[in-house]
Design a protein around this motif. Structure first.
Motif, PDB file in Angstrom:
ATOM      1  N   ILE A 226       0.847  -1.189   0.000  1.00 21.02           N
ATOM      2  CA  ILE A 226       0.000   0.000   0.000  1.00 21.02           C
ATOM      3  C   ILE A 226       0.884   1.240   0.000  1.00 21.02           C
ATOM      4  O   ILE A 226       1.799   1.358   0.817  1.00 21.02           O
ATOM      5  CB  ILE A 226      -0.928   0.013   1.230  1.00 21.02           C
ATOM      6  CG1 ILE A 226      -1.852  -1.211   1.192  1.00 21.02           C
ATOM      7  CG2 ILE A 226      -1.753   1.301   1.276  1.00 21.02           C
ATOM      8  CD1 ILE A 226      -2.689  -1.378   2.427  1.00 21.02           C
ATOM      9  N   SER A 239      -6.254  -3.810  -1.949  1.00 19.55           N
ATOM     10  CA  SER A 239      -5.619  -2.624  -1.379  1.00 19.55           C
ATOM     11  C   SER A 239      -4.385  -2.215  -2.188  1.00 19.55           C
ATOM     12  O   SER A 239      -3.536  -3.035  -2.499  1.00 19.55           O
ATOM     13  CB  SER A 239      -5.200  -2.895   0.067  1.00 19.55           C
ATOM     14  OG  SER A 239      -6.332  -3.162   0.869  1.00 19.55           O
ATOM     15  N   SER A 242      -3.708   4.302   0.190  1.00 23.24           N
ATOM     16  CA  SER A 242      -4.472   4.866   1.294  1.00 23.24           C
ATOM     17  C   SER A 242      -4.009   6.300   1.500  1.00 23.24           C
ATOM     18  O   SER A 242      -2.888   6.660   1.129  1.00 23.24           O
ATOM     19  CB  SER A 242      -4.249   4.064   2.582  1.00 23.24           C
ATOM     20  OG  SER A 242      -4.952   2.838   2.541  1.00 23.24           O
ATOM     21  N   ARG A 268      -2.743   2.953   9.327  1.00 24.19           N
ATOM     22  CA  ARG A 268      -3.384   3.178   8.023  1.00 24.19           C
ATOM     23  C   ARG A 268      -4.674   3.959   8.232  1.00 24.19           C
ATOM     24  O   ARG A 268      -5.626   3.460   8.828  1.00 24.19           O
ATOM     25  CB  ARG A 268      -3.670   1.842   7.336  1.00 24.19           C
ATOM     26  CG  ARG A 268      -4.408   1.972   6.005  1.00 24.19           C
ATOM     27  CD  ARG A 268      -4.652   0.621   5.384  1.00 24.19           C
ATOM     28  NE  ARG A 268      -5.408   0.733   4.159  1.00 24.19           N
ATOM     29  CZ  ARG A 268      -5.802  -0.314   3.406  1.00 24.19           C
ATOM     30  NH1 ARG A 268      -5.469  -1.544   3.784  1.00 24.19           N
ATOM     31  NH2 ARG A 268      -6.498  -0.114   2.306  1.00 24.19           N
ATOM     32  N   THR A 359      -1.224  -5.235   4.805  1.00 25.15           N
ATOM     33  CA  THR A 359      -2.432  -4.436   4.561  1.00 25.15           C
ATOM     34  C   THR A 359      -3.065  -3.941   5.844  1.00 25.15           C
ATOM     35  O   THR A 359      -4.109  -3.325   5.822  1.00 25.15           O
ATOM     36  CB  THR A 359      -3.474  -5.271   3.789  1.00 25.15           C
ATOM     37  OG1 THR A 359      -3.805  -6.458   4.526  1.00 25.15           O
ATOM     38  CG2 THR A 359      -2.947  -5.664   2.438  1.00 25.15           C
TER      39      THR A 359
END
Length: 359
Positions: A226, A239, A242, A268, A359
């Motif tokens: 990510i 994912s 973000s 996150r 994740t």
């Protein structure tokens, strides 16, 4: 007619470097996730990392594998985590998911494990009667700020018109929570926050039983699945981006300046997780550090499957959570994997084992 294509490290590198992976209606992998798979120190040069399914010449679905291993009596036992499984709606009903799974079983001789699966995927895994549940992990989710504007309309559709009111209520409530958390003091003991595991930490965690060593944890930190970005990749269904995503390596010292606790934190979008925790102390100081970290970074919630840590948090009346609830993480092992492991084998998973670290 359905046909499959497999990719090992070199093949995946060539596939991504050529840009061919971007030519489909949907992405089978992102460039940065592919790089992470290629750099995975637990993956051999020949192991399959990605399987694509085509209906004639059109991409219909894909499956991703994350190689891993157990160390049992000094011997390495290889297996893989099923990390992605996707079938395009255009090709549903053609048993492509089963075809992809069978290929993964073939590539890894059935040595496949799964966790963090959706209800839809779990239904498929149970339907094919190839997997068995092993002991789940019990955890706790701690909440530090209110989110009425999301929670109430999601549960009661009739409440959607009142979302601005709930948003205002959140602002007011969280304002007072911030004031309260402002009284949480900076810990008096020494601690350090690094961007990866250093030499001192490597030596410290070497004495603990674990499924990933320092080098392997640093691989995840340096090769994330990510990336930070305001816009998700619409062509990739798992994912990839973000608004905020960061790892923190935390070191906590005793009053006489000895290292007593090391931990990896993953943050996150306001959601904090603790993938790895190693300690020779009673975790009281680490809980005090977490209280400070939560207040300092305006954390919304913490998810922890660290049993001893959760016990310490629950007994600490000054921990800044406003609500908590019990959660469970379930694991599925292919029956062939279970048959090959020693009887009553305990994998001793930490929060970050599997693809959860990513994740």
């Amino acid at each position: 007619m359905i046909h499959l294509q497999t990719f090992n490290k070199k093949q995946l590198d060539d596939f991504v470097s050529s840009g061919a992976f971007q030519d489909y209606d949907f992405l089978p992998i992102t460039g940065h996730r592919a790089k992470s798979h290629i750099e995975n120190p637990k993956a051999s040069e020949s192991q399959t990392l990605l399987v694509l399914a085509y209906d004639d010449d059109k991409l219909a679905g894909y499956l991703g594998c994350l190689p891993d291993d157990f160390k049992i009596d000094g011997e390495i036992f290889n297996y893989a985590w099923l990390s992605t499984l996707f079938i395009s709606n255009e090709f549903r009903g053609k048993k492509i998911a089963q075809t992809l799974l069978n290929k993964a079983f073939e590539e890894y001789q059935g040595n496949i494990a799964i966790t963090e699966f959706t209800k839809e995927a779990e239904s498929l895994y149970n339907k094919i009667h190839a997997f068995t549940y092993i002991n789940p992990k019990s955890g706790t989710r701690y909440y530090f700020r209110t989110d009425l504007q999301t929670i109430i309309p999601a549960k009661k559709k009739k409440a959607k018109p009142f979302k601005p009111f709930f948003s205002l209520a959140d602002s007011l409530l969280n304002f007072f929570i911030s004031i309260k958390n402002g009284f949480i003091k900076h810990p008096s003991f020494r601690f350090e926050i690094l961007n990866k595991i250093d030499e001192e930490s490597t030596e410290f965690i070497a004495g603990f039983k674990k499924n990933r060593v320092a080098e392997e944890i640093n691989w995840a930190i340096e090769n994330p699945w990510i990336l930070e970005g305001n816009k998700a990749d619409q062509k990739y269904l798992f994912s990839s981006y973000s608004k905020s995503f960061q790892y923190f390596w935390v070191k906590v010292y005793s009053d006489d300046n000895n290292l007593i606790t090391c931990s990896l934190l993953m943050l996150r979008d306001g959601h904090l997780k603790i993938p790895y925790l190693f300690s020779i102390a009673d975790l009281t100081q680490f809980v005090d550090f977490l209280s400070y970290f939560v207040a300092e970074n305006k954390i919304n919630m913490l998810t922890s499957y660290q049993t001893e840590l959760n016990k310490n948090i629950d007994s600490n009346l000054s921990f800044p959570n406003i609500h908590q609830r019990k959660i469970e993480r379930r694991y599925l092992f292919h029956q062939n994997l279970l048959d090959r492991l020693p009887k009553n084998f305990d994998p001793s998973f930490q929060d970050g084992d599997g693809d959860c670290l990513m994740t």
